[in-house]
Design a protein around this motif. Structure first.
Motif, PDB file in Angstrom:
ATOM      1  N   SER A 117       0.783  -1.128  -0.188  1.00 13.87           N
ATOM      2  CA  SER A 117      -0.248  -0.091   0.064  1.00 13.87           C
ATOM      3  C   SER A 117       0.196   1.231  -0.304  1.00 13.87           C
ATOM      4  CB  SER A 117      -0.532  -0.049   1.146  1.00 13.87           C
ATOM      5  OG  SER A 117      -1.384   0.954   1.211  1.00 13.87           O
ATOM      6  N   ARG A 120      -1.946   6.412   0.977  1.00 16.06           N
ATOM      7  CA  ARG A 120      -2.687   7.214   0.447  1.00 16.06           C
ATOM      8  C   ARG A 120      -3.688   7.397   0.954  1.00 16.06           C
ATOM      9  NH1 ARG A 120      -0.892   5.616  -5.080  1.00 16.06           N
ATOM     10  NH2 ARG A 120       0.692   7.396  -5.315  1.00 16.06           N
ATOM     11  N   GLN A 125      -6.557   9.633  -1.872  1.00 16.50           N
ATOM     12  CA  GLN A 125      -7.159   8.078  -2.002  1.00 16.50           C
ATOM     13  C   GLN A 125      -8.902   8.218  -2.653  1.00 16.50           C
ATOM     14  OE1 GLN A 125      -8.596   5.924   1.510  1.00 16.50           O
ATOM     15  NE2 GLN A 125      -7.502   3.967   0.560  1.00 16.50           N
ATOM     16  N   SER A 130      -7.831   2.460  -5.512  1.00 22.07           N
ATOM     17  CA  SER A 130      -7.011   2.327  -4.343  1.00 22.07           C
ATOM     18  C   SER A 130      -6.848   1.284  -5.598  1.00 22.07           C
ATOM     19  CB  SER A 130      -6.688   2.274  -2.680  1.00 22.07           C
ATOM     20  OG  SER A 130      -5.889   1.045  -2.104  1.00 22.07           O
TER      21      SER A 130
END
Length: 152
Positions: A117, A120, A125, A130
């Motif tokens: 990941s 964000r 995001q 994502s």
């Protein structure tokens, strides 16, 4: 516990760090590692009749992205080989990155997706989307999310 682990990469520093962590994790289980690089599908220009001569053709684009993907996957291959693990890799072309990752995990019979990941959050995001969040929410397999120190 895990016999085959999928590790996606996008070539970023955070992804490389996630790859190293994924290899270390796989080593604990003596698990096979499957690497995947998802390249965006080729997009034709709006006005194909007036396409500039310097614009890549579909074949040129695919060859170029295949080379890029193989370069990033080779970094994972080297790490896995040095760790004594069996490694398989694939470059996939798709605009639905999360779905392509999940599909690869199924095709290669993986029992875990080890994904990074970028960290964000908030509006960033929301606007950027994502891939990790989409994989977490849609994947029927266990997903281990790793937060690399280089995440921004």
């Amino acid at each position: 516990m895990f016999s085959r682990i999928l590790i996606p990469t996008d070539g970023s520093a955070a992804s490389a760090e996630t790859g190293m962590a994924g290899i270390r994790f796989a080593q604990k289980f003596d698990a096979d590692v499957v690497g995947i690089f998802v390249a965006p599908a080729f997009q034709y220009p709006l006005y194909i009749q007036t396409m500039p001569p310097a614009y890549l053709s579909d074949e040129e684009y695919r060859n170029s992205m295949q080379t890029v993907g193989e370069t990033y996957l080779n970094e994972l291959r080297i790490m896995a080989t040095q760790a004594g693990l069996h490694f398989t890799a694939e470059v996939v072309f798709s605009d639905a990155v999360a779905i392509a990752i999940i599909d690869a995990a199924r095709r290669f019979h993986c029992d875990l997706v080890f994904i990074g990941s970028h960290g964000r959050s908030g509006c960033q995001q929301l606007f950027l989307g994502s891939v990790t969040l989409k994989v977490l929410s849609a994947c029927p397999l266990p997903v281990l999310m790793y937060r690399p120190a280089t995440a921004t």
